[in-house]
Write a protein that holds these residues in place. Structure first.
Motif, PDB file in Angstrom:
ATOM      1  N   MET A   2      -2.663 -67.666  42.755  1.00  0.00           N
ATOM      2  CA  MET A   2      -4.073 -67.741  42.379  1.00  0.00           C
ATOM      3  C   MET A   2      -4.592 -66.372  41.918  1.00  0.00           C
ATOM      4  O   MET A   2      -5.692 -65.956  42.258  1.00  0.00           O
ATOM      5  CB  MET A   2      -4.913 -68.311  43.522  1.00  0.00           C
ATOM      6  N   TYR A   3      -3.775 -65.666  41.156  1.00  0.00           N
ATOM      7  CA  TYR A   3      -4.066 -64.326  40.630  1.00  0.00           C
ATOM      8  C   TYR A   3      -4.153 -63.271  41.727  1.00  0.00           C
ATOM      9  O   TYR A   3      -4.581 -62.147  41.474  1.00  0.00           O
ATOM     10  CB  TYR A   3      -5.365 -64.308  39.821  1.00  0.00           C
ATOM     11  N   GLY A  56      -8.493 -66.840  32.974  1.00  0.00           N
ATOM     12  CA  GLY A  56      -8.696 -67.773  34.078  1.00  0.00           C
ATOM     13  C   GLY A  56      -9.121 -67.119  35.376  1.00  0.00           C
ATOM     14  O   GLY A  56      -9.581 -67.796  36.292  1.00  0.00           O
ATOM     15  N   VAL A  57      -8.965 -65.798  35.493  1.00  0.00           N
ATOM     16  CA  VAL A  57      -9.298 -65.102  36.738  1.00  0.00           C
ATOM     17  C   VAL A  57     -10.750 -65.343  37.129  1.00  0.00           C
ATOM     18  O   VAL A  57     -11.062 -65.662  38.282  1.00  0.00           O
ATOM     19  CB  VAL A  57      -9.014 -63.590  36.610  1.00  0.00           C
ATOM     20  N   MET A  67     -11.471 -69.104  38.286  1.00  0.00           N
ATOM     21  CA  MET A  67     -10.829 -69.687  39.469  1.00  0.00           C
ATOM     22  C   MET A  67     -11.377 -69.093  40.760  1.00  0.00           C
ATOM     23  O   MET A  67     -11.518 -67.874  40.890  1.00  0.00           O
ATOM     24  CB  MET A  67      -9.316 -69.466  39.429  1.00  0.00           C
ATOM     25  N   ASP A 119      -3.261 -61.356  35.262  1.00  0.00           N
ATOM     26  CA  ASP A 119      -4.674 -61.486  34.933  1.00  0.00           C
ATOM     27  C   ASP A 119      -4.838 -62.044  33.518  1.00  0.00           C
ATOM     28  O   ASP A 119      -4.187 -61.599  32.584  1.00  0.00           O
ATOM     29  CB  ASP A 119      -5.378 -60.127  35.017  1.00  0.00           C
ATOM     30  N   PRO A 135     -10.056 -68.400  44.249  1.00  0.00           N
ATOM     31  CA  PRO A 135      -8.694 -68.355  44.797  1.00  0.00           C
ATOM     32  C   PRO A 135      -8.599 -68.917  46.218  1.00  0.00           C
ATOM     33  O   PRO A 135      -8.184 -68.244  47.162  1.00  0.00           O
ATOM     34  CB  PRO A 135      -8.364 -66.866  44.750  1.00  0.00           C
ATOM     35  N   HIS A 181      -0.268 -68.322  37.292  1.00  0.00           N
ATOM     36  CA  HIS A 181      -1.395 -67.468  37.666  1.00  0.00           C
ATOM     37  C   HIS A 181      -0.912 -66.166  38.308  1.00  0.00           C
ATOM     38  O   HIS A 181      -1.499 -65.678  39.273  1.00  0.00           O
ATOM     39  CB  HIS A 181      -2.340 -68.201  38.620  1.00  0.00           C
ATOM     40  N   ASP A 227       2.020 -70.498  43.263  1.00  0.00           N
ATOM     41  CA  ASP A 227       0.736 -70.137  42.660  1.00  0.00           C
ATOM     42  C   ASP A 227       0.018 -69.132  43.560  1.00  0.00           C
ATOM     43  O   ASP A 227      -0.534 -69.510  44.592  1.00  0.00           O
ATOM     44  CB  ASP A 227      -0.126 -71.388  42.478  1.00  0.00           C
ATOM     45  N   ARG A 253       1.289 -62.273  44.165  1.00  0.00           N
ATOM     46  CA  ARG A 253       1.976 -62.427  42.879  1.00  0.00           C
ATOM     47  C   ARG A 253       3.076 -61.377  42.696  1.00  0.00           C
ATOM     48  O   ARG A 253       2.974 -60.257  43.179  1.00  0.00           O
ATOM     49  CB  ARG A 253       0.971 -62.350  41.736  1.00  0.00           C
ATOM     50  N   ASP A 286      -3.858 -76.983  38.573  1.00  0.00           N
ATOM     51  CA  ASP A 286      -2.785 -76.493  37.698  1.00  0.00           C
ATOM     52  C   ASP A 286      -1.439 -76.552  38.395  1.00  0.00           C
ATOM     53  O   ASP A 286      -0.413 -76.862  37.771  1.00  0.00           O
ATOM     54  CB  ASP A 286      -3.076 -75.051  37.265  1.00  0.00           C
TER      55      ASP A 286
END
Length: 468
Positions: free
Chosen positions: A180-181, A209-210, A213, A206, A215, A203, A178, A185, A224
């Motif tokens: 977290m965007y 949820g961005v 959350m 984008d 991060p 995640h 994850d 990634r 999640d």
């Protein structure tokens, strides 16, 4: 006339709809570039950025401003983790330092600028003070040419070479990752995949949820990941924050594993499986579990104030093997004297592969040998005047009884830390960047920990009955 700009422990940050403006970015970057141009004229400065909206635009602006001071500005050709910028600087003797435009672990409406020195590490307290003094009231118009370069590929290639790839490949690990965007990634799953790890990324793109959350790889933001690990039957969940210099983890049962347990496991791994040695640097809010393990491994540990730049300053003295803070930022100075959440993720995979144990099994074995503790943190939001009153009073506080227990030791090195006869403890520290007081506690039962956290919160609020 520009507004006053003050820095936190790792650079400057502000809301994108408030103080994080083009003018203020120019003022901040020009100040640090002027110092480097004076001490190392014509040297290289590397600039990176994360996945936040406008981060790339502000990074390009920062590069042009730095070039306006005569520095050779190298701008990343894509979003990158902060550790990639640190690694690149540390491996280029021509570099004077670098900048990272990132929101890090802060909410999505924030952006900031982190500074990295010629060794890839954080700016010292003295250098940060110099930057603040060098900030001009008005932004400069000077701009210069920039060069766009690939920072990401050499860094990720280096990560693969650091760990035991054969052992990891044989282990057939299946993990959830994850980012977290954030900046890990895409690339980090590719690195794990190259090492033979089966990866499910969440995640990684984008979506709606961005904005929701934060991060930061702690609960509740890892919920999640916890759920996905259980659903997929993975051996663990591995998490990096917005700019990937911090990590978090979830075991195979979907249970969050706090940063102190992760640091302790990695410390054990570095000494016993990788044969490393040297001092260990810990933040003031570090766990007694970590201290017990360091003593058992014959590693001398040093306690520093909260803020990774203090750990980095200790690393620069030499002889340090490993350092870390309670927020999940760990670093190995042999790599470079800064945090690298992605390297730590690979080392956790190496540890699981070499021992044949899942993350949960490793934690259970550690707690069986060294004891199980309950650690917690509570953030108390107060008015600025109340925080300043507490800041003034803390150095003189020496409470006789807290939560029904008598403190055996009191330290005012960073806020106030009270330790009790059974090694449980509570600590208060006013934040240097936010209107809150952080209260930390660790004990051998959940109930005792919560009592200490509540007592610390009452002290933070300067309640008359806080010391009984």
């Amino acid at each position: 006339m520009g507004e006053m700009i003050r820095f936190g422990t790792d650079g400057w940050r502000a809301r994108r709809d408030e103080a994080f403006t083009e003018g203020n970015v120019v003022r901040v970057v020009d100040a640090v570039a002027s110092l480097w141009a004076r001490s190392k004229p014509g040297s290289i400065i590397y600039i990176g950025f994360d996945t936040r909206p406008d981060a790339d635009r502000f990074a390009r602006l920062a590069a042009r401003v730095a070039a306006g001071r005569g520095l050779v500005a190298m701008l990343s050709d894509r979003y990158v983790p902060t550790p990639a910028v640190s690694w690149t600087i540390a491996h280029d003797p021509r570099a004077c330092g670098g900048l990272m435009v990132t929101g890090s672990h802060h909410p999505s409406d924030y952006l900031g600028i982190k500074f990295r020195m010629a060794d890839g590490g954080a700016a010292s307290t003295d250098f940060v003070d110099e930057i603040e003094r060098a900030i001009e009231p008005d932004p400069t118009d000077a701009r210069g040419p920039i060069e766009v370069v690939d920072i990401a590929t050499p860094y990720f290639d280096s990560l693969v070479s650091v760990v035991d790839g054969d052992a990891i490949a044989r282990a057939n690990l299946h993990v959830v990752y994850d980012p977290m965007y954030g900046a890990g990634r895409g690339a980090m799953p590719a690195v794990l995949g190259a090492l033979g790890v089966s990866v499910a990324e969440i995640h990684g793109e984008d979506d709606e949820g961005v904005a929701e959350m934060r991060p930061e790889p702690i609960e509740p933001w890892v919920d999640d990941c916890e759920q996905m690990v259980v659903e997929m039957g993975a051996c663990c969940g591995l998490i990096s924050d917005g700019d990937a210099d911090r990590l978090g983890a979830v075991d195979e049962k979907g249970t969050y594993v706090n940063s102190h347990k992760l640091f302790s496991l990695l410390l054990w791994h570095l000494v016993n499986n990788r044969g490393m040695g040297g001092r260990v640097v810990l933040g003031a809010a570090s766990s007694l579990l970590t201290r017990r393990i360091a003593r058992d491994l014959d590693c001398r540990y040093v306690i520093k104030p909260i803020g990774y730049r203090y750990i980095c300053e200790e690393m620069r003295k030499g002889g340090v093997m490993f350092g870390g803070e309670e927020t999940g930022g760990f670093g190995i100075p042999e790599h470079f004297p800064e945090r690298d959440g992605l390297l730590m993720i690979l080392l956790l995979c190496e540890l699981m592969a070499q021992t044949g144990k899942t993350l949960g099994e490793l934690v259970a074995s550690m707690e069986e040998k060294y004891g199980k503790t309950w650690y917690g943190r509570r953030d108390i939001r107060l008015q600025n005047e109340d925080i300043e009153a507490l800041r003034t009073l803390l150095p003189g506080m020496n409470p006789k009884i807290v939560a029904g227990c008598k403190p055996e030791r009191v330290s005012h090195a960073d806020g106030m830390r009270l330790e009790f006869a059974d090694e449980s403890w509570v600590m208060l520290r006013p934040s240097g960047t936010e209107p809150l007081v952080r209260v930390y506690a660790e004990a051998f039962t959940l109930e005792q920990r919560d009592e200490l956290l509540e007592a610390g919160a009452q002290i933070a609020r300067l309640k008359d009955d806080a010391f009984v």
